[in-house]
Design an enzyme around this catalytic site. Structure first.
Site, PDB file in Angstrom:
ATOM      1  N   THR A 181      -8.866   9.862  40.255  1.00  0.00           N
ATOM      2  CA  THR A 181      -8.617  10.878  41.281  1.00  0.00           C
ATOM      3  C   THR A 181      -7.161  11.316  41.210  1.00  0.00           C
ATOM      4  OG1 THR A 181      -8.287   9.070  42.857  1.00  0.00           O
ATOM      5  CG2 THR A 181     -10.410  10.216  42.920  1.00  0.00           C
ATOM      6  N   LYS A 211      -6.103   1.693  31.042  1.00  0.00           N
ATOM      7  CA  LYS A 211      -5.413   2.925  31.432  1.00  0.00           C
ATOM      8  C   LYS A 211      -4.302   3.285  30.444  1.00  0.00           C
ATOM      9  CE  LYS A 211      -6.383   2.374  36.418  1.00  0.00           C
ATOM     10  NZ  LYS A 211      -6.841   3.677  36.975  1.00  0.00           N
ATOM     11  N   LYS A 228      -5.303  15.068  41.869  1.00  0.00           N
ATOM     12  CA  LYS A 228      -4.130  15.347  42.716  1.00  0.00           C
ATOM     13  C   LYS A 228      -3.057  16.066  41.914  1.00  0.00           C
ATOM     14  CE  LYS A 228      -4.910  10.796  44.753  1.00  0.00           C
ATOM     15  NZ  LYS A 228      -4.414   9.390  44.645  1.00  0.00           N
ATOM     16  N   HIS A 261     -18.750   2.063  40.697  1.00  0.00           N
ATOM     17  CA  HIS A 261     -17.389   2.517  40.394  1.00  0.00           C
ATOM     18  C   HIS A 261     -16.870   2.082  39.040  1.00  0.00           C
ATOM     19  CE1 HIS A 261     -15.949   4.425  44.130  1.00  0.00           C
ATOM     20  NE2 HIS A 261     -16.880   3.686  44.696  1.00  0.00           N
ATOM     21  N   LYS A 265      -0.526   5.009  38.471  1.00  0.00           N
ATOM     22  CA  LYS A 265      -1.855   4.432  38.691  1.00  0.00           C
ATOM     23  C   LYS A 265      -1.708   2.928  38.558  1.00  0.00           C
ATOM     24  CE  LYS A 265      -3.356   7.062  35.288  1.00  0.00           C
ATOM     25  NZ  LYS A 265      -4.538   7.608  35.892  1.00  0.00           N
ATOM     26  N   ARG A 266      -2.717   2.156  38.923  1.00  0.00           N
ATOM     27  CA  ARG A 266      -2.647   0.720  38.721  1.00  0.00           C
ATOM     28  C   ARG A 266      -2.407   0.417  37.242  1.00  0.00           C
ATOM     29  NH1 ARG A 266      -3.750  -3.011  42.976  1.00  0.00           N
ATOM     30  NH2 ARG A 266      -3.621  -4.528  41.291  1.00  0.00           N
TER      31      ARG A 266
HETATM   32  C1  LIG Z   1      -4.889   8.413  43.910  1.00  0.00           C
HETATM   33  C2  LIG Z   1      -4.311   7.063  43.895  1.00  0.00           C
HETATM   34  C3  LIG Z   1      -4.777   6.104  43.000  1.00  0.00           C
HETATM   35  C4  LIG Z   1      -5.827   6.411  41.948  1.00  0.00           C
HETATM   36  O1  LIG Z   1      -5.156   6.883  40.801  1.00  0.00           O
HETATM   37  P1  LIG Z   1      -5.915   6.973  39.387  1.00  0.00           P
HETATM   38  O2  LIG Z   1      -4.920   7.685  38.522  1.00  0.00           O
HETATM   39  O3  LIG Z   1      -7.139   7.793  39.603  1.00  0.00           O
HETATM   40  O4  LIG Z   1      -6.195   5.598  38.953  1.00  0.00           O
HETATM   41  C5  LIG Z   1      -4.210   4.852  43.017  1.00  0.00           C
HETATM   42  N1  LIG Z   1      -3.234   4.543  43.901  1.00  0.00           N
HETATM   43  C6  LIG Z   1      -2.755   5.437  44.776  1.00  0.00           C
HETATM   44  C7  LIG Z   1      -1.656   5.041  45.702  1.00  0.00           C
HETATM   45  C8  LIG Z   1      -3.276   6.719  44.810  1.00  0.00           C
HETATM   46  O5  LIG Z   1      -2.802   7.606  45.701  1.00  0.00           O
END
Ligand SMILES: *Cc1c(COP(=O)(O)O)cnc(C)c1O
Length: 848
Positions: A683, A584, A687, A387, A578-579
């Site tokens: 991911t 990022k 979305k 990952h 995102k985190r």
């Molecule tokens: C989808 C999701 C992530 C992953 O987000 P990235 O932008 O791909 O880092 C992290 N936290 C939550 C709550 C999510 O639903």
């Protein structure tokens, strides 16, 4: 449980008709039926009998629990039937081992899976209960940090929907990811007590408890067979693993798979020694020591702190899971030579990689298999998903810690290493440097076990999570291994479940899609292609824009309620959720907001924009926390400036799955701006694009594949690519160089340096600048000018409202491949060798 009666007599006969009427009458009374009458009755019964309340005095939480039990009852029969079918047909099963599952809420997904969300909605409305309100009462199951844990959750959903025999294994953390609150613009963590009021979805199975050992010594004893020796492990400590099962219901299928999470408990006779010495209190204290194993999720995303308790957690859930898997195999098979034909085990990152040594230990020490036979089965069973390439995220455990906690496993790892390195020497003679690089043991001041190397040598498949990432795994991170075993390396681009991330979270858009292409897109996302012709239909585009605007209004209301910030739904909703991590580059986004603010103060026309952030920082990650503080400081200035109306900044606290479900449908712009080569896949990017947001993104992770799919003209690309980043990093690029070439950037930096955003303490944000003006490891300033230019293109594109809607429509239409159904089908066929298993429930759904 009551099986519904018999197979039907021949159709058309009198008997058939009477019997079918009887069955229908019977079905109405079936306690777990799906007819409105049964649904109403079940809810009332659970409120009354499970919660001991009348409707009038029940709290929303009581109602949520009652409804959840009513829904769970309707899964139980399918659940039992599914597990029985797997057992009777003796199918090959896949086991997904993951230290994290970021599930979010279960009630709506389960209602949706059973197809009773509308029925229950109206049944409840009849008695004055608002289903949407009940759904909002459920606490998130937050047993994960971010993308990796959420991927595991999407995979379980897809496997059940595709009727694949997949079981998830993990840890039942008593405290999941912390709750984030903001005090004076800073993140403060609160414990996540998600189990405080109980969890209606799980079923405890104390009868399947598994003992797990730690510590002690190994001993060489004469083997009973032949004249050799064998090793036995004399552990010092034992812990019990208690399984808790959660049903994972397939959408529109009768498959209900299991997620089995392990909770640690002290053995009954915890420490005899202490008891006998009369030290009762110390003995009970030690009991707490063992029960602490499953207490809390480590809150780091893409970072390994190397704590002993973390290694204990990993071995704990792995040992329980392997015992469970082998126990199940053993009930119907005596010959371990077919283990890999019946069992596939997927490692979600290296967190469960010790499973490779554990399976070897069980096969050799407990079932007395010869090494070669055990190894063939082990490698045949395991697959490993990588990952991350970030060095700080790669697990390496001190040999000394291993020796103390898992002495037998260390011996097995040494033996694996000896054999693998011999193979390397034979394949690449006179290349001792290569042998050193490939060793499972890193030699240095402190000797370390390299868990990624263990995972690769013990697996027949090694995959990355997006094309670029898999290429980098092959060519950089694990290059030596890919030269030895090229056939093991493959790619499985991530996906997300369209049930949660489109159908459930965006009902307005879902309805519009269904009107155009029918309902099958929910389980066959490629059907979204059918929307493409509508991208040239002004009436469709108008409706698409209308749906987006409604979603933006809903989010605007939430922002008003939670933050008392008034935002304009006509402005661009620009989302980065995102985190929080330097790679990022939330800081790049924040710097650009400052640039826009400066431009607007200078009287330039700036398109109205609402910047929406959601991000948790690991509690020990100082730079990440400072970036959160900086975003709040910028928000305070920007939102508080009465002389500008165009920009708003809203940082929404406690980002989590249920909040993501509210933000994503309202997004116009999706910020996917990681330093190229550093985001394995992402991911969130999928979305957002699926919900009609346009991506501003780098050539990183799955962004590349998203851009290829939706078309470059429908994607805002900027910045250095992975090779350019690598080159700049090698030449130790300095951020100050970028300032010299860009007057806007100079202005932004000097404004921050002046203390403009922190008048109380002018120096607080200096560390932020220091981290980018010198050697700029994430190329935050190296990419700034390109980013700002790209954002001007966004403004221009947004000005053409129907042009924008067209791009959004084409994004939606072309995102089919990013369904986790596609991803899981690939894992099933290419790695696990599992087939769909049709579950036949004894009465047709319509009669139940
Ligand atoms: C989808 C999701 C992530 C992953 O987000 P990235 O932008 O791909 O880092 C992290 N936290 C939550 C709550 C999510 O639903």
């Amino acid at each position: 449980m009551a099986d519904l009666p018999h197979s039907p007599p021949p159709a058309g006969s009198d008997v058939a008709e009477t019997s079918s009427r009887l069955r229908e009458a019977h079905a109405f009374d079936v306690r777990t039926g799906l007819q409105p009458r049964a649904l109403r009755r079940a809810f009332a019964d659970h409120l009354h009998l499970t919660r001991a309340h009348e409707l009038s005095e029940a709290t929303p939480y009581d109602r949520y629990v009652a409804l959840s039990h009513a829904v769970r009852d309707r899964l139980v029969e399918r659940w039992a039937k599914t597990q029985r079918t797997y057992y009777e047909r003796d199918v090959k099963r896949a086991y997904y081992l993951s230290a994290e599952y970021l599930l979010g809420r279960a009630l709506w997904s389960n209602l949706q899976a059973l197809g009773i969300h509308d029925a229950y909605s109206s049944v409840l409305a009849d008695i004055g209960v608002d289903l949407r309100q009940l759904v909002d009462v459920e606490p998130d199951a937050g047993l994960g940090n971010g993308g990796l844990g959420r991927l595991a959750a999407c995979f379980l959903d897809s496997a059940a929907t595709l009727s694949l025999p997949v079981t998830g294994y993990g840890i039942r953390y008593e405290f999941g990811i912390f709750e984030q609150v903001i005090r004076d613009g800073c993140q403060v963590e609160r414990a996540d007590e998600w189990l405080r009021f109980g969890n209606p979805w799980e079923i405890e199975r104390p009868e399947h408890v598994v003992p797990v050992s730690f510590g002690g010594v190994t001993e060489r004893v004469p083997s009973r067979q032949g004249g050799g020796f064998r090793m036995i492990w004399r552990p010092e400590q034992q812990v019990l693993g208690v399984p808790f099962d959660t049903p994972i219901a397939g959408y529109g299928s009768d498959t209900v798979n299991s997620l089995r999470l392990w909770s640690s408990r002290a053995g009954q006779d915890f420490d005899f020694g202490l008891f006998n010495a009369g030290d009762y209190v110390r003995a009970v204290e030690q009991k707490n020591q063992t029960e602490v194993i499953s207490k809390v999720l480590y809150p780091n995303d893409n970072f390994e702190a190397g704590k002993e308790l973390r290694l204990r957690q990993e071995y704990f859930f792995v040992a329980c899971s392997i015992a469970d898997i082998i126990g199940r195999f053993n009930r119907t098979h005596a010959d371990f030579r077919i283990l890999k034909d019946k069992v596939a085990i997927q490692l979600n990152d290296t967190h469960p990689a010790i499973a490779i040594a554990e399976l070897m230990r069980v096969l050799i020490d407990e079932h007395l298999l010869p090494w070669e036979m055990a190894w063939e089965q082990t490698v045949g069973a395991f697959g490993y998903t990588n990952h991350t390439l970030l060095p700080e995220a790669l697990e390496r455990w001190p040999v000394a810690l291993f020796e103390r906690l898992l002495p037998r496993h260390l011996e097995i790892i040494y033996e694996i290493n000896r054999r693998v390195l011999r193979e390397v020497q034979i394949t690449f003679p006179y290349d001792e440097e290569r042998v050193r690089r490939m060793s499972l043991i890193e030699e240095g001041p402190e000797r370390l076990v390299r868990m990624a190397h263990l995972a690769v040598v013990g697996s027949h498949s090694v995959n990355g999570v997006a094309k670029l990432h898999s290429d980098l795994v092959r060519s950089r991170l694990l290059r030596d291994f890919s030269e030895l075993w090229p056939e093991r390396f493959n790619n499985k681009t991530n996906g997300v479940t369209p049930r949660r991330w489109l159908s459930a979270c965006n009902p307005g858009l879902s309805e519009l899609i269904t009107e155009k292409v029918g309902i099958d897109w929910i389980t066959d996302l490629d059907q979204l292609r059918g929307l493409e012709p509508s991208a040239d239909d002004p009436a469709f585009l108008a409706r698409l824009a209308e749906v987006k605007l409604e979603n933006k209004w809903a989010l605007a209301r939430l922002i008003q309620e939670e933050l008392s910030i008034t935002v304009d739904p006509a402005s661009i909703f620009d989302v980065q959720i995102k985190r929080l991590h330097e790679y990022k580059r939330q800081l790049l986004n924040a710097l650009h907001i400052v640039a826009l603010y400066v431009r607007s103060k200078q009287g330039e026309a700036v398109t109205p924009r609402t910047f929406i952030f959601g991000a948790k920082a690991a509690p020990g990650y100082r730079m990440a926390k400072l970036i959160i503080q900086f975003i709040h400081a910028v928000a305070e200035v920007v939102n508080g400036d009465r002389r500008q109306e165009v920009l708003r900044v809203a940082f929404m606290p406690n980002y989590r799955v249920s909040l993501a479900e509210k933000i994503i449908p309202a997004a116009d712009v999706s910020e996917q701006i990681s330093t190229a080569g550093m985001e394995a896949s992402g991911t969130g990017n999928m979305k957002l694009a699926m919900n009609g947001a346009l991506t501003v993104g780098t050539l990183d992770g799955a962004n590349i594949e998203i851009r290829d799919a939706v078309g470059p003209e429908n994607f805002f690309l900027f910045g250095l690519d992975a090779d350019q980043v690598e080159a700049k990093r090698r030449e130790r690029f300095k951020g100050i160089t970028a300032c010299e070439a860009d007057p806007v950037l100079r202005e932004v930096v000097s404004l921050i340096a002046s203390g403009f955003f922190s008048p109380e303490d002018r120096g607080v944000f200096q560390p932020l600048l220091d981290a980018i003006l010198g050697v700029d490891p994430y190329l935050t300033l190296g990419d700034f000018s390109a980013y700002a230019a790209c954002q001007r293109d966004v403004e221009k594109a947004y000005a053409d409202r129907s042009g924008w809607a067209r791009k959004a429509a084409l994004n939606i239409a072309r995102m089919g491949t990013f369904s986790s159904d596609r991803t899981i089908r690939e894992y099933g066929r290419e790695i696990w060798g599992v087939e769909p298993v049709e579950i036949e429930i004894d009465a047709p759904l319509s009669l139940m």
